[in-house]
Scaffold this motif. Structure first.
Motif, PDB file in Angstrom:
ATOM      1  N   VAL A 227       0.842  -1.204   0.000  1.00  0.00           N
ATOM      2  CA  VAL A 227       0.000   0.000   0.000  1.00  0.00           C
ATOM      3  C   VAL A 227       0.877   1.255   0.000  1.00  0.00           C
ATOM      4  CG1 VAL A 227      -0.401   0.311   2.504  1.00  0.00           C
ATOM      5  CG2 VAL A 227      -2.149   0.965   0.884  1.00  0.00           C
ATOM      6  N   SER A 228       1.953   1.231   0.743  1.00  0.00           N
ATOM      7  CA  SER A 228       2.871   2.362   0.774  1.00  0.00           C
ATOM      8  C   SER A 228       3.510   2.587  -0.601  1.00  0.00           C
ATOM      9  CB  SER A 228       3.953   2.122   1.831  1.00  0.00           C
ATOM     10  OG  SER A 228       4.877   3.170   1.832  1.00  0.00           O
TER      11      SER A 228
ATOM     12  N   GLU B 225      -7.104  -7.547  -8.635  1.00  0.00           N
ATOM     13  CA  GLU B 225      -6.337  -8.449  -7.774  1.00  0.00           C
ATOM     14  C   GLU B 225      -5.660  -7.664  -6.648  1.00  0.00           C
ATOM     15  OE1 GLU B 225      -2.110 -10.871  -8.092  1.00  0.00           O
ATOM     16  OE2 GLU B 225      -3.115 -10.227  -9.929  1.00  0.00           O
ATOM     17  N   VAL B 226      -5.045  -6.547  -7.007  1.00  0.00           N
ATOM     18  CA  VAL B 226      -4.362  -5.711  -6.014  1.00  0.00           C
ATOM     19  C   VAL B 226      -5.389  -5.114  -5.048  1.00  0.00           C
ATOM     20  CG1 VAL B 226      -2.962  -3.624  -5.691  1.00  0.00           C
ATOM     21  CG2 VAL B 226      -2.396  -5.245  -7.517  1.00  0.00           C
ATOM     22  N   SER B 227      -6.488  -4.581  -5.591  1.00  0.00           N
ATOM     23  CA  SER B 227      -7.531  -3.979  -4.742  1.00  0.00           C
ATOM     24  C   SER B 227      -8.133  -5.000  -3.785  1.00  0.00           C
ATOM     25  CB  SER B 227      -8.639  -3.376  -5.609  1.00  0.00           C
ATOM     26  OG  SER B 227      -8.154  -2.282  -6.330  1.00  0.00           O
ATOM     27  N   ASP B 228      -8.434  -6.187  -4.292  1.00  0.00           N
ATOM     28  CA  ASP B 228      -9.022  -7.232  -3.438  1.00  0.00           C
ATOM     29  C   ASP B 228      -8.052  -7.665  -2.344  1.00  0.00           C
ATOM     30  OD1 ASP B 228     -11.287  -7.142  -4.998  1.00  0.00           O
ATOM     31  OD2 ASP B 228     -10.840  -9.001  -6.086  1.00  0.00           O
ATOM     32  N   TYR B 229      -6.781  -7.816  -2.704  1.00  0.00           N
ATOM     33  CA  TYR B 229      -5.765  -8.217  -1.732  1.00  0.00           C
ATOM     34  C   TYR B 229      -5.632  -7.167  -0.619  1.00  0.00           C
ATOM     35  CZ  TYR B 229      -1.237  -9.480   0.250  1.00  0.00           C
ATOM     36  OH  TYR B 229      -0.232  -9.817   1.117  1.00  0.00           O
ATOM     37  N   LEU B 230      -5.553  -5.902  -1.019  1.00  0.00           N
ATOM     38  CA  LEU B 230      -5.413  -4.852  -0.004  1.00  0.00           C
ATOM     39  C   LEU B 230      -6.693  -4.693   0.810  1.00  0.00           C
ATOM     40  CD1 LEU B 230      -3.211  -2.255  -1.899  1.00  0.00           C
ATOM     41  CD2 LEU B 230      -2.570  -3.709   0.034  1.00  0.00           C
ATOM     42  N   PHE B 231      -7.858  -4.884   0.181  1.00  0.00           N
ATOM     43  CA  PHE B 231      -9.111  -4.813   0.927  1.00  0.00           C
ATOM     44  C   PHE B 231      -9.142  -5.886   2.012  1.00  0.00           C
ATOM     45  CE2 PHE B 231     -13.572  -5.716   1.738  1.00  0.00           C
ATOM     46  CZ  PHE B 231     -14.053  -4.447   2.005  1.00  0.00           C
TER      47      PHE B 231
ATOM     48  N   VAL C 281      -8.895   0.271   1.411  1.00  0.00           N
ATOM     49  CA  VAL C 281      -9.867   0.446   0.334  1.00  0.00           C
ATOM     50  C   VAL C 281      -9.366   1.544  -0.599  1.00  0.00           C
ATOM     51  CG1 VAL C 281     -11.301   2.103   1.616  1.00  0.00           C
ATOM     52  CG2 VAL C 281     -12.323   0.698  -0.161  1.00  0.00           C
ATOM     53  N   TRP C 282      -9.663   1.399  -1.892  1.00  0.00           N
ATOM     54  CA  TRP C 282      -9.238   2.374  -2.889  1.00  0.00           C
ATOM     55  C   TRP C 282     -10.154   3.587  -2.834  1.00  0.00           C
ATOM     56  CZ3 TRP C 282      -5.418   3.984  -5.635  1.00  0.00           C
ATOM     57  CH2 TRP C 282      -5.620   4.814  -6.722  1.00  0.00           C
ATOM     58  N   SER C 283      -9.568   4.782  -2.751  1.00  0.00           N
ATOM     59  CA  SER C 283     -10.318   6.032  -2.809  1.00  0.00           C
ATOM     60  C   SER C 283     -10.049   6.674  -4.164  1.00  0.00           C
ATOM     61  CB  SER C 283      -9.870   6.979  -1.687  1.00  0.00           C
ATOM     62  OG  SER C 283     -10.422   8.267  -1.890  1.00  0.00           O
ATOM     63  N   GLU C 284     -11.052   6.651  -5.015  1.00  0.00           N
ATOM     64  CA  GLU C 284     -10.903   7.256  -6.343  1.00  0.00           C
ATOM     65  C   GLU C 284     -10.695   8.766  -6.220  1.00  0.00           C
ATOM     66  OE1 GLU C 284     -10.182   7.302 -10.200  1.00  0.00           O
ATOM     67  OE2 GLU C 284     -10.637   5.439  -9.138  1.00  0.00           O
ATOM     68  N   GLU C 285     -11.379   9.373  -5.248  1.00  0.00           N
ATOM     69  CA  GLU C 285     -11.254  10.818  -5.037  1.00  0.00           C
ATOM     70  C   GLU C 285      -9.816  11.208  -4.657  1.00  0.00           C
ATOM     71  OE1 GLU C 285     -12.769  14.014  -1.747  1.00  0.00           O
ATOM     72  OE2 GLU C 285     -14.202  12.500  -2.421  1.00  0.00           O
TER      73      GLU C 285
ATOM     74  N   PHE D 197      -4.880   4.227  -1.759  1.00  0.00           N
ATOM     75  CA  PHE D 197      -5.488   3.279  -0.841  1.00  0.00           C
ATOM     76  C   PHE D 197      -5.471   3.902   0.545  1.00  0.00           C
ATOM     77  CE2 PHE D 197      -4.481   0.331  -4.245  1.00  0.00           C
ATOM     78  CZ  PHE D 197      -5.628  -0.456  -4.258  1.00  0.00           C
ATOM     79  N   ARG D 198      -6.580   3.731   1.265  1.00  0.00           N
ATOM     80  CA  ARG D 198      -6.702   4.281   2.613  1.00  0.00           C
ATOM     81  C   ARG D 198      -7.246   3.197   3.531  1.00  0.00           C
ATOM     82  NH1 ARG D 198      -6.881  10.020   1.778  1.00  0.00           N
ATOM     83  NH2 ARG D 198      -8.283  10.502   3.460  1.00  0.00           N
ATOM     84  N   PRO D 199      -6.989   3.309   4.828  1.00  0.00           N
ATOM     85  CA  PRO D 199      -7.548   2.319   5.762  1.00  0.00           C
ATOM     86  C   PRO D 199      -9.075   2.320   5.684  1.00  0.00           C
ATOM     87  CG  PRO D 199      -5.887   3.658   6.841  1.00  0.00           C
ATOM     88  CD  PRO D 199      -6.153   4.290   5.502  1.00  0.00           C
ATOM     89  N   ILE D 200      -9.665   1.150   5.734  1.00  0.00           N
ATOM     90  CA  ILE D 200     -11.126   1.047   5.711  1.00  0.00           C
ATOM     91  C   ILE D 200     -11.686   1.835   6.888  1.00  0.00           C
ATOM     92  CG2 ILE D 200     -13.083  -0.533   6.003  1.00  0.00           C
ATOM     93  CD1 ILE D 200     -11.382  -2.648   4.543  1.00  0.00           C
ATOM     94  N   GLY D 201     -12.663   2.697   6.624  1.00  0.00           N
ATOM     95  CA  GLY D 201     -13.294   3.509   7.651  1.00  0.00           C
ATOM     96  C   GLY D 201     -12.627   4.849   7.884  1.00  0.00           C
ATOM     97  N   TYR D 202     -11.456   5.078   7.327  1.00  0.00           N
ATOM     98  CA  TYR D 202     -10.734   6.332   7.549  1.00  0.00           C
ATOM     99  C   TYR D 202     -11.555   7.528   7.099  1.00  0.00           C
ATOM    100  CZ  TYR D 202      -7.171   9.960   7.238  1.00  0.00           C
ATOM    101  OH  TYR D 202      -6.467  11.120   7.378  1.00  0.00           O
ATOM    102  N   ASP D 203     -12.102   7.468   5.904  1.00  0.00           N
ATOM    103  CA  ASP D 203     -12.871   8.598   5.389  1.00  0.00           C
ATOM    104  C   ASP D 203     -14.173   8.793   6.152  1.00  0.00           C
ATOM    105  OD1 ASP D 203     -11.045   9.418   3.365  1.00  0.00           O
ATOM    106  OD2 ASP D 203     -11.654   7.681   2.191  1.00  0.00           O
ATOM    107  N   ASP D 204     -14.781   7.699   6.617  1.00  0.00           N
ATOM    108  CA  ASP D 204     -16.005   7.808   7.410  1.00  0.00           C
ATOM    109  C   ASP D 204     -15.727   8.505   8.732  1.00  0.00           C
ATOM    110  OD1 ASP D 204     -17.369   6.469   5.426  1.00  0.00           O
ATOM    111  OD2 ASP D 204     -17.152   4.523   6.397  1.00  0.00           O
ATOM    112  N   ALA D 205     -14.602   8.204   9.345  1.00  0.00           N
ATOM    113  CA  ALA D 205     -14.252   8.797  10.635  1.00  0.00           C
ATOM    114  C   ALA D 205     -13.931  10.276  10.498  1.00  0.00           C
ATOM    115  CB  ALA D 205     -13.057   8.068  11.244  1.00  0.00           C
ATOM    116  N   LYS D 206     -13.539  10.717   9.310  1.00  0.00           N
ATOM    117  CA  LYS D 206     -13.181  12.116   9.083  1.00  0.00           C
ATOM    118  C   LYS D 206     -14.359  12.971   8.645  1.00  0.00           C
ATOM    119  CE  LYS D 206      -8.811  11.868   9.935  1.00  0.00           C
ATOM    120  NZ  LYS D 206      -8.201  12.599  10.999  1.00  0.00           N
ATOM    121  N   ALA D 207     -15.517  12.361   8.407  1.00  0.00           N
ATOM    122  CA  ALA D 207     -16.690  13.112   7.973  1.00  0.00           C
ATOM    123  C   ALA D 207     -17.112  14.071   9.084  1.00  0.00           C
ATOM    124  CB  ALA D 207     -17.819  12.157   7.626  1.00  0.00           C
TER     125      ALA D 207
END
Length: 81
Positions: free
Chosen positions: A12-13, A40-46, A51-55, A59-69
């Motif tokens: 991811v880094s 394959e890469v997205s599924d592996y990291l998920f 999770v992939w952030s198109e915006e 890749f960001r930790p799952i829930g990171y964007d939700d916690a920042k809302a």
């Protein structure tokens, strides 16, 4: 870099760095350059908590964007009181 690392934290880094430094324009271009499928890469990291952030084009930790809302920050502050 000759290949994409297998360790999820290093992968991811590496992916985020290559995209941030504009070595590649898209996740697809990066993956194809290393003979990997983007799904394959997205599924592996998920499966390892990212999770992939198109915006953000990273890749960001799952829930990171939700916690920042904004609503979540208010709810969190209200719970502390």
């Amino acid at each position: 870099m000759d290949y994409l690392p297998k360790d999820p934290a290093i992968l991811v880094s590496s992916v985020n760095m290559l995209l941030r430094d504009e070595e590649f324009d898209t996740l697809e271009a990066l993956c194809y350059a290393f003979s990997r499928e983007p799904g394959e890469v997205s599924d592996y990291l998920f499966s390892h908590g990212f999770v992939w952030s198109e915006e953000q084009k990273q890749f960001r930790p799952i829930g990171y964007d939700d916690a920042k809302a904004p609503g979540k920050q208010r709810e969190s502050a209200e719970r502390k009181e």
